[in-house]
Design a protein around this motif. Structure first.
Motif, PDB file in Angstrom:
ATOM      1  N   MET A   1     -60.144  -7.969  15.473  1.00  0.00           N
ATOM      2  CA  MET A   1     -59.128  -7.927  14.433  1.00  0.00           C
ATOM      3  C   MET A   1     -57.725  -8.175  15.005  1.00  0.00           C
ATOM      4  O   MET A   1     -56.933  -8.849  14.390  1.00  0.00           O
ATOM      5  N   THR A   2     -57.432  -7.605  16.164  1.00  0.00           N
ATOM      6  CA  THR A   2     -56.093  -7.734  16.731  1.00  0.00           C
ATOM      7  C   THR A   2     -55.936  -8.989  17.568  1.00  0.00           C
ATOM      8  O   THR A   2     -54.813  -9.361  17.887  1.00  0.00           O
ATOM      9  N   GLY A   3     -57.048  -9.606  17.954  1.00  0.00           N
ATOM     10  CA  GLY A   3     -56.984 -10.753  18.843  1.00  0.00           C
ATOM     11  C   GLY A   3     -56.866 -10.344  20.296  1.00  0.00           C
ATOM     12  O   GLY A   3     -56.621 -11.178  21.158  1.00  0.00           O
ATOM     13  N   LEU A   4     -57.011  -9.039  20.564  1.00  0.00           N
ATOM     14  CA  LEU A   4     -56.880  -8.519  21.929  1.00  0.00           C
ATOM     15  C   LEU A   4     -58.154  -7.806  22.348  1.00  0.00           C
ATOM     16  O   LEU A   4     -58.799  -7.158  21.523  1.00  0.00           O
ATOM     17  N   THR A   5     -58.469  -7.881  23.634  1.00  0.00           N
ATOM     18  CA  THR A   5     -59.562  -7.083  24.172  1.00  0.00           C
ATOM     19  C   THR A   5     -59.063  -5.652  24.350  1.00  0.00           C
ATOM     20  O   THR A   5     -57.847  -5.406  24.313  1.00  0.00           O
ATOM     21  N   GLY A   6     -59.971  -4.724  24.576  1.00  0.00           N
ATOM     22  CA  GLY A   6     -59.578  -3.327  24.796  1.00  0.00           C
ATOM     23  C   GLY A   6     -58.565  -3.165  25.926  1.00  0.00           C
ATOM     24  O   GLY A   6     -57.521  -2.525  25.749  1.00  0.00           O
ATOM     25  N   LEU A  59     -49.737  -6.530  13.942  1.00  0.00           N
ATOM     26  CA  LEU A  59     -50.693  -7.577  14.303  1.00  0.00           C
ATOM     27  C   LEU A  59     -51.501  -8.040  13.095  1.00  0.00           C
ATOM     28  O   LEU A  59     -51.698  -9.244  12.901  1.00  0.00           O
ATOM     29  N   VAL A  60     -51.958  -7.104  12.276  1.00  0.00           N
ATOM     30  CA  VAL A  60     -52.746  -7.473  11.093  1.00  0.00           C
ATOM     31  C   VAL A  60     -51.893  -8.283  10.115  1.00  0.00           C
ATOM     32  O   VAL A  60     -52.348  -9.278   9.551  1.00  0.00           O
ATOM     33  N   HIS A  61     -50.641  -7.883   9.948  1.00  0.00           N
ATOM     34  CA  HIS A  61     -49.760  -8.608   9.036  1.00  0.00           C
ATOM     35  C   HIS A  61     -49.527 -10.039   9.524  1.00  0.00           C
ATOM     36  O   HIS A  61     -49.668 -10.993   8.749  1.00  0.00           O
ATOM     37  N   TYR A  62     -49.157 -10.191  10.789  1.00  0.00           N
ATOM     38  CA  TYR A  62     -48.826 -11.523  11.282  1.00  0.00           C
ATOM     39  C   TYR A  62     -50.056 -12.376  11.586  1.00  0.00           C
ATOM     40  O   TYR A  62     -49.993 -13.592  11.510  1.00  0.00           O
ATOM     41  N   ARG A  63     -51.172 -11.761  11.939  1.00  0.00           N
ATOM     42  CA  ARG A  63     -52.395 -12.547  12.206  1.00  0.00           C
ATOM     43  C   ARG A  63     -53.051 -13.028  10.916  1.00  0.00           C
ATOM     44  O   ARG A  63     -53.477 -14.164  10.824  1.00  0.00           O
ATOM     45  N   PHE A  64     -53.150 -12.128   9.930  1.00  0.00           N
ATOM     46  CA  PHE A  64     -53.922 -12.433   8.731  1.00  0.00           C
ATOM     47  C   PHE A  64     -53.095 -12.603   7.470  1.00  0.00           C
ATOM     48  O   PHE A  64     -53.641 -12.905   6.419  1.00  0.00           O
ATOM     49  N   GLY A  65     -51.804 -12.356   7.541  1.00  0.00           N
ATOM     50  CA  GLY A  65     -50.970 -12.479   6.355  1.00  0.00           C
ATOM     51  C   GLY A  65     -51.201 -11.395   5.327  1.00  0.00           C
ATOM     52  O   GLY A  65     -50.847 -11.568   4.160  1.00  0.00           O
ATOM     53  N   LEU A  66     -51.819 -10.280   5.730  1.00  0.00           N
ATOM     54  CA  LEU A  66     -52.028  -9.174   4.796  1.00  0.00           C
ATOM     55  C   LEU A  66     -50.668  -8.630   4.368  1.00  0.00           C
ATOM     56  O   LEU A  66     -49.815  -8.342   5.222  1.00  0.00           O
ATOM     57  N   ILE A 100     -48.040 -13.337  18.841  1.00  0.00           N
ATOM     58  CA  ILE A 100     -49.174 -13.006  17.976  1.00  0.00           C
ATOM     59  C   ILE A 100     -49.844 -14.314  17.557  1.00  0.00           C
ATOM     60  O   ILE A 100     -49.200 -15.191  16.994  1.00  0.00           O
ATOM     61  N   GLN A 101     -51.129 -14.406  17.858  1.00  0.00           N
ATOM     62  CA  GLN A 101     -51.888 -15.600  17.511  1.00  0.00           C
ATOM     63  C   GLN A 101     -52.386 -15.474  16.072  1.00  0.00           C
ATOM     64  O   GLN A 101     -53.169 -14.589  15.769  1.00  0.00           O
ATOM     65  N   PRO A 102     -51.932 -16.369  15.183  1.00  0.00           N
ATOM     66  CA  PRO A 102     -52.398 -16.295  13.796  1.00  0.00           C
ATOM     67  C   PRO A 102     -53.876 -16.662  13.690  1.00  0.00           C
ATOM     68  O   PRO A 102     -54.380 -17.469  14.455  1.00  0.00           O
ATOM     69  N   SER A 103     -54.537 -16.041  12.753  1.00  0.00           N
ATOM     70  CA  SER A 103     -55.933 -16.332  12.474  1.00  0.00           C
ATOM     71  C   SER A 103     -55.994 -17.411  11.391  1.00  0.00           C
ATOM     72  O   SER A 103     -55.122 -17.448  10.521  1.00  0.00           O
ATOM     73  N   PRO A 104     -57.010 -18.259  11.422  1.00  0.00           N
ATOM     74  CA  PRO A 104     -57.123 -19.239  10.342  1.00  0.00           C
ATOM     75  C   PRO A 104     -57.482 -18.578   9.004  1.00  0.00           C
ATOM     76  O   PRO A 104     -57.281 -19.144   7.944  1.00  0.00           O
ATOM     77  N   ARG A 105     -57.972 -17.346   9.079  1.00  0.00           N
ATOM     78  CA  ARG A 105     -58.358 -16.622   7.872  1.00  0.00           C
ATOM     79  C   ARG A 105     -57.183 -15.803   7.348  1.00  0.00           C
ATOM     80  O   ARG A 105     -56.543 -15.076   8.096  1.00  0.00           O
ATOM     81  N   ARG A 106     -56.885 -15.906   6.062  1.00  0.00           N
ATOM     82  CA  ARG A 106     -55.820 -15.140   5.418  1.00  0.00           C
ATOM     83  C   ARG A 106     -56.450 -14.025   4.598  1.00  0.00           C
ATOM     84  O   ARG A 106     -57.485 -14.222   3.963  1.00  0.00           O
ATOM     85  N   LEU A 107     -55.819 -12.856   4.614  1.00  0.00           N
ATOM     86  CA  LEU A 107     -56.338 -11.703   3.873  1.00  0.00           C
ATOM     87  C   LEU A 107     -55.314 -11.291   2.818  1.00  0.00           C
ATOM     88  O   LEU A 107     -54.271 -10.742   3.141  1.00  0.00           O
ATOM     89  N   PRO A 108     -55.613 -11.534   1.552  1.00  0.00           N
ATOM     90  CA  PRO A 108     -54.640 -11.221   0.501  1.00  0.00           C
ATOM     91  C   PRO A 108     -54.624  -9.752   0.057  1.00  0.00           C
ATOM     92  O   PRO A 108     -53.658  -9.293  -0.523  1.00  0.00           O
TER      93      PRO A 108
END
Length: 132
Positions: A1-6, A59-66, A100-108
């Motif tokens: 979800m974050t684009g990061l490993t532990g 991260l969730v906001h900028y990666r997925f546009g939530l 922050i690497q954006p995801s191709p998937r957007r979450l509305p």
């Protein structure tokens, strides 16, 4: 979800904690007009959102546009509070040189976030509580 490993998450949190503490001390020093500190460090009210919460929301906001309103509901804070904390976190990320690497998937919606988390195996659908 974050684009990061532990380990990358832990390293980023450690870096941001150091930067935030330095920023806070510089701000307090300036406010005190460079006089010595009178109270012990770490006193005061506990934050509503921890640094990890702030980083996750950012991260969730900028990666997925939530939308921030949905993230605020997730953390049960006011959108204004979340917006302010995300802005601070974004500045810390820039200082740390983290992009922050954006995801191709957007979450509305939060529902879309819950669906993604279930698909990724992060949570089971039975553990999801519907937002009020």
């Amino acid at each position: 979800m974050t684009g990061l490993t532990g380990p990358d998450w832990d390293a980023l949190i450690a870096t941001l904690l150091t930067l935030r503490d330095q920023q806070r001390e510089a701000h307090l020093d300036k406010r005190r007009d460079h006089r010595p500190r009178m109270a012990a460090p770490g006193t005061g009210r506990r934050p509503i959102l921890t640094l990890a919460d702030r980083l996750l929301g950012t991260l969730v906001h900028y990666r997925f546009g939530l939308p921030q309103v949905a993230i605020a509901a997730l953390f049960t804070v006011r959108p204004e509070t979340l917006n302010r904390r995300m802005r601070e976190t974004r500045q810390l990320l820039q200082q740390a040189g983290h992009t922050i690497q954006p995801s191709p998937r957007r979450l509305p919606t939060l529902g879309a976030l819950y669906d993604l988390a279930a698909v990724e195996g992060l949570i089971s659908p039975s553990t999801i509580e519907a937002p009020c």
